[in-house]
Design an enzyme around this catalytic site. Sequence first.
Site, PDB file in Angstrom:
ATOM      1  N   CYS A 108       0.797  -1.242   0.000  1.00  0.00           N
ATOM      2  CA  CYS A 108       0.000   0.000   0.000  1.00  0.00           C
ATOM      3  C   CYS A 108       0.828   1.290   0.000  1.00  0.00           C
ATOM      4  O   CYS A 108       0.406   2.264  -0.615  1.00  0.00           O
ATOM      5  CB  CYS A 108      -0.976  -0.017   1.163  1.00  0.00           C
ATOM      6  SG  CYS A 108      -2.019  -1.472   1.133  1.00  0.00           S
ATOM      7  N   HIS A 242      -3.388   7.025   3.098  1.00  0.00           N
ATOM      8  CA  HIS A 242      -3.838   5.755   2.505  1.00  0.00           C
ATOM      9  C   HIS A 242      -5.278   5.446   2.922  1.00  0.00           C
ATOM     10  O   HIS A 242      -5.615   5.486   4.118  1.00  0.00           O
ATOM     11  CB  HIS A 242      -2.882   4.636   2.958  1.00  0.00           C
ATOM     12  CG  HIS A 242      -3.307   3.279   2.505  1.00  0.00           C
ATOM     13  ND1 HIS A 242      -3.818   3.030   1.245  1.00  0.00           N
ATOM     14  CD2 HIS A 242      -3.314   2.079   3.148  1.00  0.00           C
ATOM     15  CE1 HIS A 242      -4.106   1.746   1.137  1.00  0.00           C
ATOM     16  NE2 HIS A 242      -3.812   1.153   2.277  1.00  0.00           N
ATOM     17  N   ASN A 272     -10.044   0.099  -0.407  1.00  0.00           N
ATOM     18  CA  ASN A 272      -8.581   0.140  -0.343  1.00  0.00           C
ATOM     19  C   ASN A 272      -8.004  -0.399  -1.653  1.00  0.00           C
ATOM     20  O   ASN A 272      -8.120  -1.587  -1.937  1.00  0.00           O
ATOM     21  CB  ASN A 272      -8.146  -0.718   0.860  1.00  0.00           C
ATOM     22  CG  ASN A 272      -6.643  -0.826   1.012  1.00  0.00           C
ATOM     23  OD1 ASN A 272      -5.882  -0.438   0.137  1.00  0.00           O
ATOM     24  ND2 ASN A 272      -6.215  -1.375   2.133  1.00  0.00           N
TER      25      ASN A 272
HETATM   26  O1  UT7 Z   1      -3.971  -1.669   3.219  1.00  0.00           O
HETATM   27  C1  UT7 Z   1      -3.503  -2.665   4.046  1.00  0.00           C
HETATM   28  C2  UT7 Z   1      -3.693  -2.286   5.405  1.00  0.00           C
HETATM   29  N1  UT7 Z   1      -4.877  -2.909   5.950  1.00  0.00           N
HETATM   30  C3  UT7 Z   1      -5.545  -2.269   6.868  1.00  0.00           C
HETATM   31  O2  UT7 Z   1      -5.244  -1.152   7.177  1.00  0.00           O
HETATM   32  C4  UT7 Z   1      -6.670  -3.001   7.567  1.00  0.00           C
HETATM   33  C5  UT7 Z   1      -6.616  -2.695   9.046  1.00  0.00           C
HETATM   34  N2  UT7 Z   1      -7.677  -3.350   9.802  1.00  0.00           N
HETATM   35  C6  UT7 Z   1      -8.964  -2.966   9.703  1.00  0.00           C
HETATM   36  O3  UT7 Z   1      -9.294  -2.074   8.945  1.00  0.00           O
HETATM   37  C7  UT7 Z   1      -9.962  -3.643  10.585  1.00  0.00           C
HETATM   38  O4  UT7 Z   1      -9.301  -4.434  11.546  1.00  0.00           O
HETATM   39  C8  UT7 Z   1     -10.991  -4.543   9.805  1.00  0.00           C
HETATM   40  C9  UT7 Z   1     -11.934  -3.659   9.004  1.00  0.00           C
HETATM   41  C10 UT7 Z   1     -10.251  -5.480   8.888  1.00  0.00           C
HETATM   42  C11 UT7 Z   1     -11.843  -5.354  10.775  1.00  0.00           C
HETATM   43  O5  UT7 Z   1     -12.493  -4.493  11.716  1.00  0.00           O
HETATM   44  P1  UT7 Z   1     -12.434  -4.819  13.274  1.00  0.00           P
HETATM   45  O6  UT7 Z   1     -13.222  -3.789  13.955  1.00  0.00           O
HETATM   46  O7  UT7 Z   1     -10.977  -4.923  13.642  1.00  0.00           O
HETATM   47  O8  UT7 Z   1     -13.191  -6.188  13.361  1.00  0.00           O
HETATM   48  P2  UT7 Z   1     -12.673  -7.627  13.843  1.00  0.00           P
HETATM   49  O9  UT7 Z   1     -11.677  -8.178  12.877  1.00  0.00           O
HETATM   50  O10 UT7 Z   1     -12.261  -7.524  15.275  1.00  0.00           O
HETATM   51  O11 UT7 Z   1     -14.002  -8.475  13.745  1.00  0.00           O
HETATM   52  C12 UT7 Z   1     -15.140  -8.178  14.553  1.00  0.00           C
HETATM   53  C13 UT7 Z   1     -16.254  -9.139  14.178  1.00  0.00           C
HETATM   54  C14 UT7 Z   1     -15.796 -10.590  14.132  1.00  0.00           C
HETATM   55  O12 UT7 Z   1     -16.859 -11.368  14.654  1.00  0.00           O
HETATM   56  P3  UT7 Z   1     -16.818 -11.899  16.181  1.00  0.00           P
HETATM   57  O13 UT7 Z   1     -15.556 -12.697  16.282  1.00  0.00           O
HETATM   58  O14 UT7 Z   1     -16.785 -10.650  17.016  1.00  0.00           O
HETATM   59  O15 UT7 Z   1     -18.074 -12.697  16.271  1.00  0.00           O
HETATM   60  C15 UT7 Z   1     -15.670 -10.867  12.672  1.00  0.00           C
HETATM   61  O16 UT7 Z   1     -15.876 -12.229  12.345  1.00  0.00           O
HETATM   62  O17 UT7 Z   1     -16.739  -8.839  12.859  1.00  0.00           O
HETATM   63  C16 UT7 Z   1     -16.772 -10.031  12.098  1.00  0.00           C
HETATM   64  N3  UT7 Z   1     -16.580  -9.669  10.691  1.00  0.00           N
HETATM   65  C17 UT7 Z   1     -17.588  -9.324   9.887  1.00  0.00           C
HETATM   66  N4  UT7 Z   1     -18.910  -9.247  10.072  1.00  0.00           N
HETATM   67  C18 UT7 Z   1     -19.662  -8.855   9.049  1.00  0.00           C
HETATM   68  C19 UT7 Z   1     -15.399  -9.575  10.002  1.00  0.00           C
HETATM   69  N5  UT7 Z   1     -15.654  -9.185   8.756  1.00  0.00           N
HETATM   70  C20 UT7 Z   1     -16.992  -9.012   8.652  1.00  0.00           C
HETATM   71  C21 UT7 Z   1     -17.840  -8.622   7.612  1.00  0.00           C
HETATM   72  N6  UT7 Z   1     -19.168  -8.541   7.853  1.00  0.00           N
HETATM   73  N7  UT7 Z   1     -17.383  -8.283   6.383  1.00  0.00           N
END
Ligand code: UT7
Length: 315
Positions: A108, A242, A272
Amino acid sequence: MRIIGTGSALPKKIVTNEDLSKFLDTSDEWITTRTGIKQRHVVSDETLEDMGAEAALKALEMAGKRPEDIDLFICSNVLGEYITPSLACIISEKIGLKCGCFDINCACPGFLFALDIAESYYKAGKTKNCLIVCADEPTRMCDWNDRSTCVLFGDGAGAAVLTEGDNVKATKINCQPAVSKLWQKRVPEPTPYVTKVEQNVPLQMMGRDVFKFAVSASTTEVVDLLSSIGKSKSDVDYYVVHQANMRIIDAIKNFLGEPDSKFPTNIADHGNSSSASCAILLDECNRKGLFKKGDLLVFSAFGAGLLSAAAILEW
Ligand code: UT7
């Protein structure tokens, strides 16, 4: 150097959060509140080289330069159709560039790594007119059954033409090596001597860890780079950050105590797009006439590696 032209190109297919909810266990509500993304452009019959070439030609046209004027071409991409030659060579053939060129794989922050390289070549007296193209298709790196990754990405290309000048005020590239946080694997051809059975692995990401890294790397680097040239945040007109997650952008904004108006975004429309992200945002802001001569722009980006980079430009 000085940026005198920008361009971008996007796939025509737009996929909304509602579209994704039809085949994934996700919702517009989850994607919007957790990321700020509403839709993304996704490649269908376009190629990376077509998008890269289109963005390049637009940037050259704005710059008033011909392909033969360019003496250095840096192309940033992660996953190309060809293993060899580089995407830089393929785009060069398409648009008639004749200079030395190479790909960089810096995920990125690729646009900012390319800026850093261009400025270093310029200071060494090895370039006067440089073209940077960032072309990425992260939607083709994801497993489209994995809701934790495929909802985040969009495809596209962004380009910039740089010429002689004193407008790149500072650049800094960094790495905090942590491969397991964000990776994808493509297995090379088998040979009679390789005994290990390996498989391709689509993009894997430890989202929360990458989120924390992004906020801490970006805020530290922005503050340090500004102070390295005797500037502070009150001197900054715009932050071109970014477009990975609106919550990351908000966290950076809150840490710096800077207003929304200094942070142009397009994440809602694009998601992204890896290294194309900052380059596309730059082009969109430039074509809207957002930046005025003399404005101080701070760039910050982060991604797989874990790599990060920052740059300061006077417009
Ligand atoms: O360019 C490369 C750099 N990448 C980034 O900058 C990404 C950085 N990370 C993020 O942007 C965030 O961590 C994410 C958007 C990827 C995820 O958000 P989060 O608030 O950190 O969520 P999480 O991974 O802690 O997941 C929370 C819940 C989980 O369910 P449980 O375990 O709480 O039951 C996931 O399974 O959300 C669930 N989940 C979803 N639910 C609905 C994960 N993806 C989805 C989805 N729809 N698409």
